[in-house]
Design a protein around this motif. Structure first.
Motif, PDB file in Angstrom:
ATOM      1  N   ALA A   8      44.367  43.654  47.652  1.00  0.00           N
ATOM      2  CA  ALA A   8      43.671  44.334  48.571  1.00  0.00           C
ATOM      3  C   ALA A   8      42.551  45.506  48.143  1.00  0.00           C
ATOM      4  CB  ALA A   8      44.606  45.341  49.480  1.00  0.00           C
ATOM      5  N   PHE A   9      41.423  44.991  47.747  1.00  0.00           N
ATOM      6  CA  PHE A   9      40.389  46.032  47.326  1.00  0.00           C
ATOM      7  C   PHE A   9      39.236  45.610  48.547  1.00  0.00           C
ATOM      8  CE2 PHE A   9      42.700  44.878  43.409  1.00  0.00           C
ATOM      9  CZ  PHE A   9      42.711  45.993  43.099  1.00  0.00           C
ATOM     10  N   PRO A  10      39.318  46.133  49.445  1.00  0.00           N
ATOM     11  CA  PRO A  10      38.744  45.627  50.712  1.00  0.00           C
ATOM     12  C   PRO A  10      37.307  45.680  50.587  1.00  0.00           C
ATOM     13  CG  PRO A  10      40.278  47.336  51.358  1.00  0.00           C
ATOM     14  CD  PRO A  10      40.492  47.200  49.865  1.00  0.00           C
ATOM     15  N   ALA A  11      36.707  46.850  49.935  1.00  0.00           N
ATOM     16  CA  ALA A  11      35.140  46.931  49.751  1.00  0.00           C
ATOM     17  C   ALA A  11      34.675  46.068  48.849  1.00  0.00           C
ATOM     18  CB  ALA A  11      34.879  48.548  49.288  1.00  0.00           C
ATOM     19  N   ALA A  12      35.326  45.570  47.812  1.00  0.00           N
ATOM     20  CA  ALA A  12      34.944  44.635  46.669  1.00  0.00           C
ATOM     21  C   ALA A  12      35.249  43.402  46.717  1.00  0.00           C
ATOM     22  CB  ALA A  12      35.392  45.482  45.434  1.00  0.00           C
ATOM     23  N   GLY A  13      35.820  42.846  47.880  1.00  0.00           N
ATOM     24  CA  GLY A  13      36.096  41.557  48.135  1.00  0.00           C
ATOM     25  C   GLY A  13      37.340  41.050  47.426  1.00  0.00           C
ATOM     26  N   ASP A  14      37.726  40.000  47.508  1.00  0.00           N
ATOM     27  CA  ASP A  14      38.877  39.543  46.826  1.00  0.00           C
ATOM     28  C   ASP A  14      38.704  38.939  45.219  1.00  0.00           C
ATOM     29  OD1 ASP A  14      41.468  38.744  45.942  1.00  0.00           O
ATOM     30  OD2 ASP A  14      41.617  36.933  47.550  1.00  0.00           O
ATOM     31  N   VAL A  15      38.909  39.934  44.305  1.00  0.00           N
ATOM     32  CA  VAL A  15      38.404  39.532  43.067  1.00  0.00           C
ATOM     33  C   VAL A  15      39.616  38.864  42.205  1.00  0.00           C
ATOM     34  CG1 VAL A  15      36.884  41.499  43.034  1.00  0.00           C
ATOM     35  CG2 VAL A  15      39.219  41.963  42.452  1.00  0.00           C
ATOM     36  N   MET A  16      41.072  38.832  42.893  1.00  0.00           N
ATOM     37  CA  MET A  16      42.157  38.416  42.409  1.00  0.00           C
ATOM     38  C   MET A  16      42.240  37.180  41.806  1.00  0.00           C
ATOM     39  SD  MET A  16      43.526  41.442  41.811  1.00  0.00           S
ATOM     40  CE  MET A  16      44.728  40.661  40.712  1.00  0.00           C
ATOM     41  N   PRO A  17      41.572  36.249  42.380  1.00  0.00           N
ATOM     42  CA  PRO A  17      41.592  34.822  42.023  1.00  0.00           C
ATOM     43  C   PRO A  17      40.989  34.493  40.689  1.00  0.00           C
ATOM     44  CG  PRO A  17      40.998  34.853  44.219  1.00  0.00           C
ATOM     45  CD  PRO A  17      41.089  36.045  43.915  1.00  0.00           C
ATOM     46  N   GLN A  18      39.768  35.198  40.711  1.00  0.00           N
ATOM     47  CA  GLN A  18      39.054  35.257  39.254  1.00  0.00           C
ATOM     48  C   GLN A  18      39.748  35.916  38.029  1.00  0.00           C
ATOM     49  OE1 GLN A  18      34.982  37.200  39.528  1.00  0.00           O
ATOM     50  NE2 GLN A  18      35.566  37.774  41.634  1.00  0.00           N
ATOM     51  N   VAL A  19      40.606  37.119  38.325  1.00  0.00           N
ATOM     52  CA  VAL A  19      41.296  37.824  37.734  1.00  0.00           C
ATOM     53  C   VAL A  19      42.491  37.183  37.137  1.00  0.00           C
ATOM     54  CG1 VAL A  19      43.051  39.742  37.250  1.00  0.00           C
ATOM     55  CG2 VAL A  19      40.783  40.219  38.524  1.00  0.00           C
ATOM     56  N   ARG A  20      43.232  36.237  37.915  1.00  0.00           N
ATOM     57  CA  ARG A  20      44.443  35.292  37.616  1.00  0.00           C
ATOM     58  C   ARG A  20      44.097  34.250  36.918  1.00  0.00           C
ATOM     59  NH1 ARG A  20      45.718  36.107  43.031  1.00  0.00           N
ATOM     60  NH2 ARG A  20      46.952  37.755  43.462  1.00  0.00           N
ATOM     61  N   ALA A  21      42.645  33.689  37.144  1.00  0.00           N
ATOM     62  CA  ALA A  21      42.404  32.444  36.622  1.00  0.00           C
ATOM     63  C   ALA A  21      42.029  32.897  34.882  1.00  0.00           C
ATOM     64  CB  ALA A  21      41.074  31.930  37.185  1.00  0.00           C
ATOM     65  N   VAL A  22      41.370  33.815  34.738  1.00  0.00           N
ATOM     66  CA  VAL A  22      41.058  34.361  33.472  1.00  0.00           C
ATOM     67  C   VAL A  22      42.186  34.842  32.614  1.00  0.00           C
ATOM     68  CG1 VAL A  22      39.691  36.190  31.934  1.00  0.00           C
ATOM     69  CG2 VAL A  22      38.703  34.952  34.016  1.00  0.00           C
ATOM     70  N   ARG A  23      43.212  35.556  33.264  1.00  0.00           N
ATOM     71  CA  ARG A  23      44.449  35.611  32.593  1.00  0.00           C
ATOM     72  C   ARG A  23      45.341  34.390  32.146  1.00  0.00           C
ATOM     73  NH1 ARG A  23      47.783  39.470  36.661  1.00  0.00           N
ATOM     74  NH2 ARG A  23      46.039  41.213  36.788  1.00  0.00           N
ATOM     75  N   GLU A  24      45.352  33.385  32.828  1.00  0.00           N
ATOM     76  CA  GLU A  24      45.788  32.134  32.501  1.00  0.00           C
ATOM     77  C   GLU A  24      45.021  31.535  31.515  1.00  0.00           C
ATOM     78  OE1 GLU A  24      48.569  31.515  33.814  1.00  0.00           O
ATOM     79  OE2 GLU A  24      48.408  29.491  32.390  1.00  0.00           O
ATOM     80  N   ARG A  25      43.803  31.536  31.519  1.00  0.00           N
ATOM     81  CA  ARG A  25      43.079  31.065  30.342  1.00  0.00           C
ATOM     82  C   ARG A  25      43.372  31.751  29.027  1.00  0.00           C
ATOM     83  NH1 ARG A  25      36.911  30.695  31.096  1.00  0.00           N
ATOM     84  NH2 ARG A  25      36.949  29.959  28.799  1.00  0.00           N
ATOM     85  N   MET A  26      43.199  33.050  29.251  1.00  0.00           N
ATOM     86  CA  MET A  26      43.771  33.803  28.143  1.00  0.00           C
ATOM     87  C   MET A  26      45.060  33.227  27.395  1.00  0.00           C
ATOM     88  SD  MET A  26      42.704  37.616  29.437  1.00  0.00           S
ATOM     89  CE  MET A  26      43.229  38.626  28.192  1.00  0.00           C
ATOM     90  N   ARG A  27      46.070  33.345  28.509  1.00  0.00           N
ATOM     91  CA  ARG A  27      47.657  32.810  28.020  1.00  0.00           C
ATOM     92  C   ARG A  27      47.331  31.431  27.157  1.00  0.00           C
ATOM     93  NH1 ARG A  27      52.182  33.796  29.937  1.00  0.00           N
ATOM     94  NH2 ARG A  27      51.479  35.053  31.639  1.00  0.00           N
ATOM     95  N   GLU A  28      46.508  30.328  27.909  1.00  0.00           N
ATOM     96  CA  GLU A  28      46.565  29.235  27.302  1.00  0.00           C
ATOM     97  C   GLU A  28      45.819  29.254  25.731  1.00  0.00           C
ATOM     98  OE1 GLU A  28      44.267  26.942  29.887  1.00  0.00           O
ATOM     99  OE2 GLU A  28      45.959  26.887  31.461  1.00  0.00           O
ATOM    100  N   THR A  29      44.929  30.153  25.757  1.00  0.00           N
ATOM    101  CA  THR A  29      43.921  30.194  24.461  1.00  0.00           C
ATOM    102  C   THR A  29      44.766  30.795  23.454  1.00  0.00           C
ATOM    103  OG1 THR A  29      42.028  30.118  25.581  1.00  0.00           O
ATOM    104  CG2 THR A  29      41.856  30.845  23.196  1.00  0.00           C
ATOM    105  N   ALA A  30      45.762  31.854  23.683  1.00  0.00           N
ATOM    106  CA  ALA A  30      46.386  32.647  22.831  1.00  0.00           C
ATOM    107  C   ALA A  30      47.486  31.617  22.420  1.00  0.00           C
ATOM    108  CB  ALA A  30      46.867  33.721  23.394  1.00  0.00           C
ATOM    109  N   VAL A  31      48.167  31.069  23.070  1.00  0.00           N
ATOM    110  CA  VAL A  31      49.204  30.030  22.640  1.00  0.00           C
ATOM    111  C   VAL A  31      48.589  29.039  21.911  1.00  0.00           C
ATOM    112  CG1 VAL A  31      50.940  28.192  23.721  1.00  0.00           C
ATOM    113  CG2 VAL A  31      50.645  30.412  24.845  1.00  0.00           C
ATOM    114  N   GLY A  32      47.645  28.441  22.165  1.00  0.00           N
ATOM    115  CA  GLY A  32      46.961  27.405  21.496  1.00  0.00           C
ATOM    116  C   GLY A  32      46.677  27.711  19.791  1.00  0.00           C
ATOM    117  N   VAL A  33      45.851  29.103  19.975  1.00  0.00           N
ATOM    118  CA  VAL A  33      45.794  29.609  18.576  1.00  0.00           C
ATOM    119  C   VAL A  33      46.843  30.128  17.767  1.00  0.00           C
ATOM    120  CG1 VAL A  33      44.679  31.500  17.271  1.00  0.00           C
ATOM    121  CG2 VAL A  33      43.501  30.625  19.203  1.00  0.00           C
ATOM    122  N   ARG A  34      47.847  30.472  18.459  1.00  0.00           N
ATOM    123  CA  ARG A  34      49.237  30.823  17.729  1.00  0.00           C
ATOM    124  C   ARG A  34      50.242  29.753  17.477  1.00  0.00           C
ATOM    125  NH1 ARG A  34      51.179  36.441  18.902  1.00  0.00           N
ATOM    126  NH2 ARG A  34      53.103  35.784  19.472  1.00  0.00           N
ATOM    127  N   ALA A  35      50.152  28.631  18.198  1.00  0.00           N
ATOM    128  CA  ALA A  35      50.806  27.604  17.877  1.00  0.00           C
ATOM    129  C   ALA A  35      50.220  26.527  16.790  1.00  0.00           C
ATOM    130  CB  ALA A  35      51.216  26.929  19.238  1.00  0.00           C
TER     131      ALA A  35
END
Ligand code: F6P
Length: 528
Positions: A104-131
């Motif tokens: 719920a960030f009513p005035a800014a729209g629903d930013v959460m799908p983008q936020v979650r998608a980027v978090r997921e990409r960060m996870r994948e990249t970090a795992v890829g580099v670390r592994a």
């Protein structure tokens, strides 16, 4: 006179300050045996002790009235609703969205799908580099990651990588390069193998000259041993809001992590800007950092001002700066792994609140952000504490301590004893027949005691300071989220650059600068 300094709450504080003239903190303790308890608050993994501030219960009540007068609670609601609290740029300041689960960030729209998608990409990249599954052009896993960024694109992840070094294990080595001085990149690359080095170009605008220059030099370094530019794509990632410029530089579109205009650089440690940090400490530890910040957000959003840690810290700062005349504020972590925290806080506080025009465009007639400075204790005791104890300036301090941690117990006890001793000396001082031995005491400070330097506690600590800065900005009626002053110097540097080669010195340049440019040209060795 501004409406603020003319206001009833401000006037009442001025009168109150006069009534406190000559009062000593030691007397306040004698008058109130419960002072230590009354002037301290716990939250999450931290405890704030502000009993050694030169403040009484009446001071706190009057400061709270100032906060009410400024409608701090209303501004907090507006920020969390995603309203455009950054009015000079017409933007929301939604760093809180980067660490939340809520939508719920009513005035800014629903930013959460983008936020979650980027978090997921960060996870994948970090795992890829670390592994070692994400590899360089020659098919080798990465042994080193070098972040190229400056200001908010450097200070947060750099500070947290050191602070959370205990989470890193013996994996990929992560280094940070910010300075335009070639010595910075050269030192970072010393001993690294181009075939196993990954660069992250972190720049919200992708126009910052220091970062772009370092990125070009990094690319040339890779080219010298790995061959043509076209083959180097596996060695670059980018974090930016300017995808087009990143692609022009040569970063593949699927290797670009977005930033958004609703996150300021100095508030961006919670975003993909943390990619090098996530590679260093792993996504689970980063999630704990976010969780800590999220807890502090909830506390800040919902707790009444008198029990609200960021509000209390902000009000104490206002008291010291605007009523007791402190021009500086020191942050001294007695915790070597937090040694980069003062530099991080410098940008957070001074770039946010180093302003002289209020939200109505009027020049202010009161002080805003103090000079933030500091270094890690105990080394600081042997450099600048002399001034804290016997100097002529009032220099309030936040001491940041961790009760527990890794390493030799005796050494840790010595560290904590030293910090607590500084507090005793700052408050009580000592009498002496000999004037030069006399230590006056009565110097205000707070102590932030963390349970230990865990990702969760660090998240709480950083969010605490972010919200403190916001509250102070609200009370000073300034926009904490723009930074127009920094732009001027950047522009002039671009104009001067050709002159340092053989170009014309721009006619508008001052004669002292012109003389120095000519002197630099003469002093240069021919090959330079
Ligand atoms: O120093 C000014 C500034 O704009 C900061 O606010 C920002 O964090 C830094 O430059 C870096 O900017 P960028 O991420 O766009 O390279």
């Amino acid at each position: 006179m501004s409406t603020l300094t003319h206001s009833p709450a401000w006037r009442a504080l001025e009168a109150h300050r006069r009534s406190l003239l000559g009062v000593r903190i030691t007397e306040l303790f004698r008058a109130d045996p419960a002072r230590a308890e009354r002037f301290s608050r716990g939250f999450g993994r931290m405890h704030l002790d502000y009993s050694r501030q030169l403040a009484t219960q009446e001071t706190m009540q009057l400061l709270l009235a100032l906060a009410r007068q400024a409608d701090v609670e209303g501004w907090v609601r507006r920020m969390f609703a995603g309203e455009a609290v950054n009015d000079t740029e017409g933007r929301a300041a939604l760093h809180v969205a980067l660490r939340t689960d809520q939508v719920a960030f009513p005035a800014a729209g629903d930013v959460m799908p983008q936020v979650r998608a980027v978090r997921e990409r960060m996870r994948e990249t970090a795992v890829g580099v670390r592994a070692g599954t994400l590899r360089g052009a020659a098919g080798k896993p990465f042994a080193s990651v070098v972040n190229l960024g400056i200001g908010g694109s450097d200070l947060g992840p750099r500070m947290a990588t050191r602070a959370l070094r205990a989470c890193s294990g013996a994996g990929v080595r992560v280094r940070y390069v910010a300075n335009a001085d070639p010595a910075d990149l050269d030192a970072a690359l010393a001993g690294l193998d181009p075939a196993t080095t990954l660069f992250i170009v972190t720049s919200k605008t992708f126009t910052t000259v220091e970062t772009l220059d370092n990125a070009r030099r990094a690319r040339a370094w890779l080219e010298r041993s790995l061959g043509p530019r076209a083959a180097l794509a596996p060695h670059f990632l980018a974090v930016t809001a300017n995808e087009e410029r990143a692609r022009e530089f040569g970063v593949d579109a699927e290797r670009i992590f977005p930033m958004w205009d609703w996150v300021g650089g100095r508030y961006s440690i919670w975003s993909a800007v943390a990619l090098p940090l996530v590679i260093a400490i792993g996504m689970d530890a980063f999630d704990e950092l976010l969780e800590g910040a999220r807890d502090m957000d909830a506390h800040f959003h919902t707790t009444p001002p008198e029990r609200n840690l960021p509000v209390i810290l902000a009000l104490l700062g206002i008291w010291n700066i605007n009523f007791l005349g402190a021009g500086t504020h020191a942050a001294i972590p007695y915790c070597e792994d937090l040694r980069e925290l003062p530099a991080y806080l410098q940008q957070l506080e001074m770039e946010s609140n180093g302003k002289r025009v209020d939200r109505d465009g009027k020049e202010v007639d009161y002080d805003t952000a103090p000079v933030i400075w500091g270094a890690s204790g105990t080394p600081s005791q042997h450099s600048f504490h002399q001034l804290l104890h016997q100097g002529t300036r009032l220099a309030p301090v936040d001491f940041i301590l961790a009760a527990d941690g890794e390493g030799d117990q005796h050494a840790r006890d010595l560290l904590l004893a030293s910090a607590l001793a500084q507090g005793e000396a700052l408050m009580s001082g000592t009498a002496s027949e000999e004037p030069h031995r006399r230590v006056p005491g009565n110097r205000p400070f707070s102590i932030l005691l963390l349970e230990r330097l865990s990702p969760e506690a660090l998240g709480q600590l950083l969010a605490l300071y972010e919200h403190k800065v916001f509250v102070q900005g609200v009370i000073w009626n300034i926009n904490s989220f723009d930074q127009w002053g920094v732009e001027l110097g950047k522009r002039i540097a671009v104009d001067l650059l050709p002159a340092l080669r053989d170009g014309e010195v721009p006619p508008q340049v001052n004669s002292a600068t012109r003389d120095l440019i000519e002197r630099i040209r003469r002093l240069r060795r021919p090959h330079a």
